[in-house]
Structure formats: structure tokens, C-alpha cells
Scaffold this motif. Structure first.
Motif, short mmCIF file in Angstrom:
data_model
loop_
_atom_site.label_atom_id
_atom_site.label_comp_id
_atom_site.label_asym_id
_atom_site.label_seq_id
_atom_site.Cartn_x
_atom_site.Cartn_y
_atom_site.Cartn_z
N ASP A 1 0.82 -1.20 0.00
CA ASP A 1 0.00 0.00 0.00
C ASP A 1 0.86 1.26 0.00
O ASP A 1 0.53 2.24 -0.68
CB ASP A 1 -0.95 0.02 1.20
N GLN A 2 1.93 1.24 0.78
CA GLN A 2 2.81 2.40 0.83
C GLN A 2 3.48 2.64 -0.53
O GLN A 2 3.61 3.78 -0.97
CB GLN A 2 3.85 2.26 1.93
N ILE A 3 3.91 1.56 -1.17
CA ILE A 3 4.54 1.70 -2.48
C ILE A 3 3.53 2.20 -3.50
O ILE A 3 3.84 3.08 -4.31
CB ILE A 3 5.16 0.35 -2.93
N ASP A 4 2.30 1.68 -3.47
CA ASP A 4 1.27 2.15 -4.39
C ASP A 4 0.99 3.64 -4.22
O ASP A 4 0.83 4.37 -5.19
CB ASP A 4 -0.02 1.36 -4.20
N SER A 5 0.90 4.10 -2.97
CA SER A 5 0.63 5.52 -2.74
C SER A 5 1.79 6.38 -3.21
O SER A 5 1.59 7.46 -3.76
CB SER A 5 0.32 5.78 -1.27
N ARG A 6 3.03 5.93 -3.02
CA ARG A 6 4.19 6.68 -3.52
C ARG A 6 4.21 6.72 -5.04
O ARG A 6 4.52 7.75 -5.63
CB ARG A 6 5.48 6.08 -2.99
N LEU A 7 3.91 5.60 -5.68
CA LEU A 7 3.87 5.56 -7.14
C LEU A 7 2.76 6.47 -7.69
O LEU A 7 2.94 7.10 -8.72
CB LEU A 7 3.68 4.13 -7.64
N ALA A 8 1.64 6.53 -7.00
CA ALA A 8 0.54 7.41 -7.43
C ALA A 8 0.99 8.86 -7.42
O ALA A 8 0.68 9.63 -8.34
CB ALA A 8 -0.68 7.22 -6.55
N VAL A 9 1.74 9.27 -6.41
CA VAL A 9 2.25 10.64 -6.35
C VAL A 9 3.24 10.88 -7.48
O VAL A 9 3.21 11.92 -8.15
CB VAL A 9 2.91 10.92 -4.97
N ILE A 10 4.12 9.93 -7.73
CA ILE A 10 5.09 10.08 -8.82
C ILE A 10 4.39 10.18 -10.16
O ILE A 10 4.72 11.03 -10.99
CB ILE A 10 6.09 8.90 -8.80
N GLU A 11 3.38 9.33 -10.41
CA GLU A 11 2.65 9.38 -11.67
C GLU A 11 1.89 10.69 -11.82
O GLU A 11 1.82 11.27 -12.90
CB GLU A 11 1.68 8.20 -11.76
N ASP A 12 1.31 11.18 -10.72
CA ASP A 12 0.54 12.41 -10.76
C ASP A 12 1.43 13.62 -11.04
O ASP A 12 1.02 14.58 -11.66
CB ASP A 12 -0.20 12.60 -9.43
N ARG A 13 2.66 13.57 -10.58
CA ARG A 13 3.56 14.72 -10.70
C ARG A 13 4.77 14.40 -11.58
O ARG A 13 5.84 14.92 -11.37
CB ARG A 13 4.05 15.13 -9.32
N LEU A 14 4.59 13.56 -12.56
CA LEU A 14 5.68 13.15 -13.43
C LEU A 14 6.36 14.37 -14.04
O LEU A 14 5.73 15.18 -14.71
CB LEU A 14 5.16 12.22 -14.53
N GLY A 15 7.64 14.50 -13.78
CA GLY A 15 8.39 15.65 -14.28
C GLY A 15 8.06 16.93 -13.55
O GLY A 15 8.50 18.00 -13.94
N GLY A 16 7.26 16.85 -12.50
CA GLY A 16 6.90 18.03 -11.75
C GLY A 16 5.73 18.80 -12.34
O GLY A 16 5.28 19.77 -11.75
N TRP A 17 5.22 18.43 -13.49
CA TRP A 17 4.12 19.15 -14.16
C TRP A 17 2.83 18.34 -14.12
O TRP A 17 2.84 17.12 -14.24
CB TRP A 17 4.45 19.42 -15.63
N LYS A 18 1.75 19.04 -13.97
CA LYS A 18 0.42 18.45 -14.09
C LYS A 18 -0.37 19.36 -15.02
O LYS A 18 -0.38 20.58 -14.85
CB LYS A 18 -0.26 18.35 -12.72
N ILE A 19 -1.02 18.79 -16.01
CA ILE A 19 -1.80 19.55 -16.99
C ILE A 19 -3.20 18.96 -17.05
O ILE A 19 -3.36 17.75 -17.15
CB ILE A 19 -1.14 19.50 -18.39
N TRP A 20 -4.24 19.82 -16.99
CA TRP A 20 -5.61 19.38 -17.11
C TRP A 20 -6.42 20.52 -17.70
O TRP A 20 -5.92 21.62 -17.88
CB TRP A 20 -6.18 18.87 -15.79
N GLY A 21 -7.67 20.26 -18.01
CA GLY A 21 -8.46 21.32 -18.62
C GLY A 21 -9.95 21.12 -18.50
O GLY A 21 -10.42 20.11 -17.97
N ALA A 22 -10.67 22.11 -19.02
CA ALA A 22 -12.13 22.08 -19.04
C ALA A 22 -12.58 22.72 -20.34
O ALA A 22 -11.98 23.68 -20.82
CB ALA A 22 -12.69 22.84 -17.84
N PHE A 23 -13.65 22.18 -20.91
CA PHE A 23 -14.17 22.68 -22.17
C PHE A 23 -15.69 22.68 -22.07
O PHE A 23 -16.29 21.67 -21.71
CB PHE A 23 -13.72 21.77 -23.31
#
Length: 179
Positions: free
Chosen positions: A1-23
């Protein structure tokens, strides 16, 4: 569980950037009777239009500093841009051009019908949570830059302060002041 939560943070902030949008795209179908609605305008016409689009960018500088920007508008411009900084004693500062909406934070409306606080502000915003709620303070000024002595006399600053007390899940008290 701890590894999964750490990987989720890494995937969410890959390269330090997060991009999303609304249309938002509106398809309005009417009876072509050209009725005039006082709020929405002509209601009987058929029309298609892009109501709005927004592209959000977030850069995680480190665990204490985050940069956020929002692109949008007719000419694709930066509509919001600010940094969030976490200070000691649980104090958070937002610096730049951000959205302020204390009425929505208190659940006082359900649509886009705020009277005072649903608007962008440019300046400094500080927030300090405590056991029963939080204290917030901001200082901002209009976008116009004073260039003459007369302009300096017209220039105004806005200051806001808020104390919100949570007595339990159903009862809270919020004291807000804007000057």
C-alpha cells in the motif's frame, strides 16, 4: 500500500508538471420564436458556441512551493497565475493572480451567483488553519498602474480578513470583512 501511494504521487507529478483542462460547448435549440429572456438573452434561436475553455498548468517546485497557471480567453492568455508557498506553523501563502470565493467556501450559493467574493484578486493571500477553523487575510490592489500624481490619489487597495469557526460538522460561524 505504501509503495502504491508513492507511485501514485510520482505518476501524478511526473516531471513536476500536471496539466488538465475544461471545455464547455453550448448547443442551444429553440423554436425560432425569438423570445427575449432577461437573463440569457434570445432563447428561441438555434446556435452552437464554445462557452469557455480552460487549460491548467501546475509545476511542483518542491514540497513547499507550487506554481499554478490557467490559460483561456479569446486570445489564449494567462487568466490566473500564482504560487502557493507553505511556511512553518501551517501558514500557506498564495501570491499572484488567483480566484477568491469565500461565499462558495461557506456553501452560500450553488450556481455562479456570488455577490462579493467570486472574482480574481492580485496580491497576497495568507491562510492559517487552527483546531476549530481557520484565519485568512489578503491584500490586493487594482490592475491599473498609477503613472501620475493624480493617479496615485485615486489608487485604492483592498484588504480582506476572515475567521471561520467550526463548532461541529453542522454548525459553523464565518466572520468576513472586506475593506
Amino acid at each position: 500500500d505504501q509503495i502504491d501511494s508513492r507511485l501514485a504521487v510520482i505518476e501524478d507529478r511526473l516531471g513536476g508538471w500536471k496539466i488538465w483542462g475544461a471545455f464547455r460547448f453550448d448547443a442551444e435549440f429553440g423554436a425560432n420564436d425569438e423570445l427575449i429572456d432577461p437573463v440569457y438573452g434570445v432563447t428561441g434561436a438555434n446556435r452552437f458556441r464554445v462557452q469557455r475553455y480552460r487549460i491548467f498548468l501546475r509545476k511542483y517546485i518542491d514540497d513547499k512551493v507550487t506554481f499554478t497557471a490557467r490559460l483561456g480567453g479569446r486570445d489564449i492568455e494567462f487568466e490566473r497565475y500564482y504560487i502557493d508557498v507553505k511556511f512553518p506553523w501551517d501558514i500557506t501563502a498564495t501570491i499572484g493572480l488567483w480566484d477568491s470565493d469565500w461565499e462558495d467556501d461557506d456553501g452560500l450559493y450553488v450556481d455562479n451567483d456570488a455577490m462579493f467574493t467570486d472574482r480574481p484578486l492580485r496580491g497576497f493571500y495568507f491562510d492559517k488553519p487552527f483546531a476549530m477553523g481557520n484565519f485568512a487575510f489578503y491584500a490586493t490592489r487594482p490592475d491599473e498602474i498609477a503613472t501620475t500624481a493624480d493617479d496615485f490619489e485615486k489608487e485604492r487597495y483592498e484588504i480582506g480578513a476572515r475567521v471561520k469557526l467550526n463548532f461541529n460538522e453542522q454548525l459553523w460561524l464565518s466572520l468576513n470583512g472586506i475593506m
